[in-house]
Design an enzyme around this catalytic site. Structure first.
Site, PDB file in Angstrom:
ATOM      1  N   ARG A 149       0.843  -1.186   0.000  1.00  0.00           N
ATOM      2  CA  ARG A 149       0.000   0.000   0.000  1.00  0.00           C
ATOM      3  C   ARG A 149       0.885   1.246   0.000  1.00  0.00           C
ATOM      4  NH1 ARG A 149      -2.007  -3.617   3.924  1.00  0.00           N
ATOM      5  NH2 ARG A 149      -4.101  -4.422   3.469  1.00  0.00           N
ATOM      6  N   LYS A 173      -1.944  -2.760   8.002  1.00  0.00           N
ATOM      7  CA  LYS A 173      -3.137  -2.394   8.757  1.00  0.00           C
ATOM      8  C   LYS A 173      -3.197  -3.171  10.065  1.00  0.00           C
ATOM      9  CE  LYS A 173      -6.165  -0.932   4.972  1.00  0.00           C
ATOM     10  NZ  LYS A 173      -7.456  -1.169   4.302  1.00  0.00           N
ATOM     11  N   HIS A 244      -2.455   2.436  -6.016  1.00  0.00           N
ATOM     12  CA  HIS A 244      -3.302   1.269  -5.762  1.00  0.00           C
ATOM     13  C   HIS A 244      -3.494   0.455  -7.028  1.00  0.00           C
ATOM     14  CE1 HIS A 244      -5.385  -0.534  -2.430  1.00  0.00           C
ATOM     15  NE2 HIS A 244      -6.409  -0.842  -3.205  1.00  0.00           N
ATOM     16  N   ARG A 247      -0.715  -1.851  -7.147  1.00  0.00           N
ATOM     17  CA  ARG A 247      -0.967  -2.950  -6.198  1.00  0.00           C
ATOM     18  C   ARG A 247      -1.865  -4.002  -6.843  1.00  0.00           C
ATOM     19  NH1 ARG A 247      -1.220  -4.302  -0.655  1.00  0.00           N
ATOM     20  NH2 ARG A 247      -3.267  -4.890   0.165  1.00  0.00           N
ATOM     21  N   HIS A 270      -3.694  -8.952   3.325  1.00  0.00           N
ATOM     22  CA  HIS A 270      -5.146  -8.995   3.453  1.00  0.00           C
ATOM     23  C   HIS A 270      -5.533  -9.854   4.656  1.00  0.00           C
ATOM     24  CE1 HIS A 270      -5.937  -8.067  -1.078  1.00  0.00           C
ATOM     25  NE2 HIS A 270      -5.798  -6.972  -0.364  1.00  0.00           N
ATOM     26  N   TYR A 279      -8.857 -10.637  -7.360  1.00  0.00           N
ATOM     27  CA  TYR A 279      -7.820 -10.669  -8.391  1.00  0.00           C
ATOM     28  C   TYR A 279      -7.923 -11.917  -9.262  1.00  0.00           C
ATOM     29  CZ  TYR A 279      -6.041  -6.913  -5.550  1.00  0.00           C
ATOM     30  OH  TYR A 279      -5.931  -5.748  -4.841  1.00  0.00           O
TER      31      TYR A 279
END
Length: 298
Positions: A149, A173, A244, A247, A270, A279
């Site tokens: 990110r 995150k 992004h 990414r 994730h 994806y």
């Protein structure tokens, strides 16, 4: 706090502290949730005591009638459920009406990605060796090589790069740390930046930041976005996208190259495999397009 005389400003302040320090949500998400809670409280005329499932549904129905996007409704539904659960745990609501609230699902459009030839063209732009060019090339190579990110890239320090093992240490995150590998092109670009570019921009406040702005401070997300957009504009016929998009591109190319979904999930950081599965849809759409173009009986 007395249940019959709830101070909504104090409730919202407590909720904000909960989001920031217990849930560890991003500043952007916290701001969005607080805006949603303010709108909900305004709908209730400033009184939490009237918050029940009927009031929640009425609030969301009004926004639907106003033409709010499905993604906005989905976020506000999630916010309402989080807020009512928190208020119930704190004893400010006798029960949790959010438990009866259905989950609005936002549409998940397929992300735009570069194909492998486009990615190669974007990275193979001639350079003069100026520090800014060296930095921008290292940024682009690392974004495409790792799929990190933009916030994770900006937070990298020099010591987060393990050149011997070809991995970077990323804080993602929820303050979850992970190691992400990268290849030789990214390593070479990083070395050129760190040897011939970064030393010329270091200032007193630079610290250990890997990527610097022109004034010597840690680079910010806005600058990285401008770098990506500017590079893609240099190549004729290239779609416009930001970090992004790179990414998304990295994840798609990994899957197209044979990487398994679990590995890609780990690389991207994730929390849920469902997030990574989008994806596979991108790859399938490309496969279908190639089939329609190449197969005589397509």
């Amino acid at each position: 706090m007395d249940e019959g005389q709830l101070d909504t400003a104090e409730v919202v302040a407590e909720f904000e502290r909960y989001l920031r320090f217990e849930r560890d949500l991003s500043p952007h998400t916290v701001r969005a949730y607080l805006s949603d809670v303010a709108a909900l409280i305004d709908h209730l005329d400033g009184r939490l005591e009237g918050m029940d499932i009927g009031a929640l549904r009425e609030w969301l129905a009004e926004q639907h009638a106003e033409g709010k996007a499905r993604a906005t409704l989905a976020r506000r539904t999630a916010c309402a459920r989080t807020f009512t659960a928190y208020c119930h745990r704190r004893g400010w609501l006798p029960d949790d009406p959010g438990l009866l609230l259905g989950s609005a699902k936002a549409p998940r459009p397929l992300p735009a990605v570069l194909d492998q030839e486009q990615a190669q063209a974007a990275l193979d732009v001639p350079m003069t060796g100026e520090p800014k060019e060296l930095r921008d090339q290292a940024i682009l190579e690392l974004l495409y090589a790792t799929g990190v990110r933009v916030s994770e890239l900006c937070a990298l320090d020099v010591d987060d790069v393990d050149r011997d093992r070809h991995v970077i240490r990323v804080m993602g995150k929820g303050r979850q740390e992970r190691s992400v590998p990268f290849g030789l092109p990214a390593l070479r670009a990083l070395d050129r930046w760190c040897v011939h570019g970064r030393p010329l921009w270091i200032r007193t406040g630079s610290g250990a930041a890997l990527f610097l702005g022109v004034r010597g401070g840690r680079i910010d997300a806005g600058t990285v976005r401008r770098v990506v957009h500017a590079r893609l504009r240099q190549v004729e016929g290239m779609p416009d996208m930001g970090p992004h998009g790179l990414r998304h591109t990295a994840a798609t190319h990994l899957l197209e190259g044979g990487a398994d979904l679990r590995s890609v999930q780990e690389l991207l950081g994730h929390a849920s495999l469902n997030t990574t599965q989008i994806y596979t849809h991108v790859s399938i759409e490309r496969l279908r397009a190639a089939y329609r173009q190449a197969h005589p009986r397509a």
